[in-house]
Design a protein around this motif. Sequence first.
Motif, PDB file in Angstrom:
ATOM      1  N   HIS A   6       0.676  -1.190  -0.430  1.00  0.00           N
ATOM      2  CA  HIS A   6       0.326  -0.110   0.019  1.00  0.00           C
ATOM      3  C   HIS A   6       0.561   1.207  -0.408  1.00  0.00           C
ATOM      4  N   GLU A   7       0.765   2.075  -0.745  1.00  0.00           N
ATOM      5  CA  GLU A   7       1.179   3.421  -1.164  1.00  0.00           C
ATOM      6  C   GLU A   7       0.983   4.662  -1.691  1.00  0.00           C
ATOM      7  N   GLY A  34      -8.766   9.296   1.391  1.00  0.00           N
ATOM      8  CA  GLY A  34      -9.569   9.077   0.763  1.00  0.00           C
ATOM      9  C   GLY A  34     -10.961   7.426   1.916  1.00  0.00           C
ATOM     10  N   ASN A  35     -11.584   6.801   0.854  1.00  0.00           N
ATOM     11  CA  ASN A  35     -11.762   5.191   1.634  1.00  0.00           C
ATOM     12  C   ASN A  35     -10.588   4.327   1.926  1.00  0.00           C
ATOM     13  N   ASP A  36      -9.802   5.331   0.958  1.00  0.00           N
ATOM     14  CA  ASP A  36      -8.183   3.679   0.692  1.00  0.00           C
ATOM     15  C   ASP A  36      -7.487   3.921   1.540  1.00  0.00           C
ATOM     16  N   LEU A  37      -7.914   2.711   3.319  1.00  0.00           N
ATOM     17  CA  LEU A  37      -7.244   2.422   4.241  1.00  0.00           C
ATOM     18  C   LEU A  37      -6.219   1.476   4.571  1.00  0.00           C
ATOM     19  N   VAL A  38      -5.346   1.568   5.352  1.00  0.00           N
ATOM     20  CA  VAL A  38      -4.989   0.055   6.008  1.00  0.00           C
ATOM     21  C   VAL A  38      -4.901   0.929   7.438  1.00  0.00           C
ATOM     22  N   LEU A  39      -4.691  -0.379   8.060  1.00  0.00           N
ATOM     23  CA  LEU A  39      -5.232  -0.600   9.646  1.00  0.00           C
ATOM     24  C   LEU A  39      -3.223  -0.931   9.918  1.00  0.00           C
ATOM     25  N   LEU A  40      -2.809   0.410  11.153  1.00  0.00           N
ATOM     26  CA  LEU A  40      -1.469  -0.870  11.579  1.00  0.00           C
ATOM     27  C   LEU A  40      -1.119  -0.655  12.503  1.00  0.00           C
ATOM     28  N   TRP A  41      -1.848  -2.478  13.221  1.00  0.00           N
ATOM     29  CA  TRP A  41      -1.578  -2.419  14.622  1.00  0.00           C
ATOM     30  C   TRP A  41      -0.317  -2.548  15.136  1.00  0.00           C
ATOM     31  N   MET A  42       0.082  -1.999  16.486  1.00  0.00           N
ATOM     32  CA  MET A  42       1.255  -2.121  17.149  1.00  0.00           C
ATOM     33  C   MET A  42       0.992  -1.792  18.573  1.00  0.00           C
ATOM     34  N   GLU A  43       2.592  -2.223  18.964  1.00  0.00           N
ATOM     35  CA  GLU A  43       2.187  -2.437  20.736  1.00  0.00           C
ATOM     36  C   GLU A  43       2.368  -0.718  21.309  1.00  0.00           C
ATOM     37  N   LYS A  44       2.569  -0.238  22.218  1.00  0.00           N
ATOM     38  CA  LYS A  44       2.503   0.676  22.110  1.00  0.00           C
ATOM     39  C   LYS A  44       3.491   1.537  22.458  1.00  0.00           C
ATOM     40  N   GLU A  45       4.562   1.164  22.671  1.00  0.00           N
ATOM     41  CA  GLU A  45       6.063   1.789  22.413  1.00  0.00           C
ATOM     42  C   GLU A  45       6.205   1.634  21.422  1.00  0.00           C
ATOM     43  N   GLN A  46       6.076   0.644  20.412  1.00  0.00           N
ATOM     44  CA  GLN A  46       6.040   0.909  18.692  1.00  0.00           C
ATOM     45  C   GLN A  46       5.472   2.862  18.746  1.00  0.00           C
ATOM     46  N   LEU A  47       4.482   2.694  18.668  1.00  0.00           N
ATOM     47  CA  LEU A  47       3.138   3.959  18.557  1.00  0.00           C
ATOM     48  C   LEU A  47       4.543   5.338  19.238  1.00  0.00           C
ATOM     49  N   GLN A  48       4.834   5.189  20.740  1.00  0.00           N
ATOM     50  CA  GLN A  48       4.979   6.270  21.148  1.00  0.00           C
ATOM     51  C   GLN A  48       6.054   6.381  20.171  1.00  0.00           C
ATOM     52  N   ALA A  49       7.671   5.546  19.687  1.00  0.00           N
ATOM     53  CA  ALA A  49       8.868   5.554  20.016  1.00  0.00           C
ATOM     54  C   ALA A  49       8.534   6.397  18.036  1.00  0.00           C
ATOM     55  N   LEU A  50       7.120   5.899  17.256  1.00  0.00           N
ATOM     56  CA  LEU A  50       6.415   6.989  16.354  1.00  0.00           C
ATOM     57  C   LEU A  50       6.914   8.415  16.450  1.00  0.00           C
ATOM     58  N   THR A  85     -13.780  -3.970   4.543  1.00  0.00           N
ATOM     59  CA  THR A  85     -12.991  -4.162   4.604  1.00  0.00           C
ATOM     60  C   THR A  85     -11.181  -4.015   3.905  1.00  0.00           C
ATOM     61  N   THR A  86     -11.284  -2.470   5.225  1.00  0.00           N
ATOM     62  CA  THR A  86      -9.786  -2.031   5.579  1.00  0.00           C
ATOM     63  C   THR A  86      -8.868  -3.182   5.471  1.00  0.00           C
ATOM     64  N   PRO A  87      -7.636  -3.328   4.754  1.00  0.00           N
ATOM     65  CA  PRO A  87      -7.011  -5.073   5.093  1.00  0.00           C
ATOM     66  C   PRO A  87      -5.825  -4.134   6.961  1.00  0.00           C
ATOM     67  N   GLU A  88      -5.460  -5.509   6.912  1.00  0.00           N
ATOM     68  CA  GLU A  88      -5.123  -4.476   8.906  1.00  0.00           C
ATOM     69  C   GLU A  88      -3.572  -5.468   8.479  1.00  0.00           C
ATOM     70  N   TYR A  89      -2.470  -4.746   8.818  1.00  0.00           N
ATOM     71  CA  TYR A  89      -1.726  -5.759   9.360  1.00  0.00           C
ATOM     72  C   TYR A  89      -1.261  -5.566  10.113  1.00  0.00           C
ATOM     73  N   LEU A  90       0.005  -5.944  11.273  1.00  0.00           N
ATOM     74  CA  LEU A  90       0.431  -6.527  12.986  1.00  0.00           C
ATOM     75  C   LEU A  90       1.570  -5.145  12.135  1.00  0.00           C
ATOM     76  N   VAL A  91       2.326  -4.092  12.274  1.00  0.00           N
ATOM     77  CA  VAL A  91       4.021  -3.896  12.893  1.00  0.00           C
ATOM     78  C   VAL A  91       4.365  -5.050  13.313  1.00  0.00           C
ATOM     79  N   GLY A  92       5.683  -4.547  12.532  1.00  0.00           N
ATOM     80  CA  GLY A  92       7.483  -5.311  13.027  1.00  0.00           C
ATOM     81  C   GLY A  92       8.127  -4.369  13.181  1.00  0.00           C
ATOM     82  N   ARG A  93       7.949  -3.348  12.142  1.00  0.00           N
ATOM     83  CA  ARG A  93       9.070  -2.487  12.832  1.00  0.00           C
ATOM     84  C   ARG A  93       8.650  -1.149  11.595  1.00  0.00           C
TER      85      ARG A  93
END
Length: 174
Positions: A6-7, A34-50, A85-93
Motif C-alpha cells: 500500500h503506497e 479517502g476510503n483507501d485505508l490501512v490499519l497498522l496495529w502495533m505495540e504501545k511502545e512502537q506507537l510512542q516511538a513513532l 474491507t480495510t486491510p490490517e497488518y501487525l507492524v514489525g518495524r
Amino acid sequence: MTGQRHEFEQLTVLEAEAIGQPGQRRFRLIAGSGNDLVLLWMEKEQLQALGLAIEQLLEQLRLAGLVRGRIPNQPAKLQGGLPPTTPEYLVGRMAIGYDEERRQIAIFAHDIEQGEDEDPIFAGRATLPAAKALAEQIAAVIAAGRPRCPRCGAVIGPEGHVCPYDNGHLPWEG
C-alpha cells in the motif's frame, strides 16, 4: 494479507488510536487516502516511538533551516467510518524520513511476517502539519492510559498500587 503493498503519495487520513480499557488497550494507526485505508496495529511502545521520532525529525528540520516558523497543527482525519474491507497488518518495524522534494514526512511500515530485505507493506507521505498533528495525537493516546506512580514509575492499576518506596520492600543496596 502479507504481500500486498500500500503506497500513498499523499495521506489524507493519519490517525492514532487505542482500543479497549487502560491496561488492556490495543494500538493502531489508521492511514490512507479517502476510503483507501490501512490499519497498522502495533505495540504501545512502537506507537510512542513513532510519535517521538516525528517530533525529533521536525526539530531537526527546524535546526537545519528546512522549516521556518511554527508548523500549524492540521490533522488528516477520517471522514465517516472504516470500510469493512480495510486491510490490517501487525507492524514489525517502522521507519520515517523526510522527502525534500515534496517537503513531506515519509512513513514506512513492515508487517511482522516480512523479511528484512522486503519492501515495506505500507509507505505514505504526510504534510508537516499532518505529521505534527499525528505526533500530538500519539502523545495524547499514550497519556490516556493507566497513570504511573510518581515515586517509582510503576503503573497504577484499577486495584491500586503498592509502592516499594512506601512499604519497605526496596531492593537492598549494600
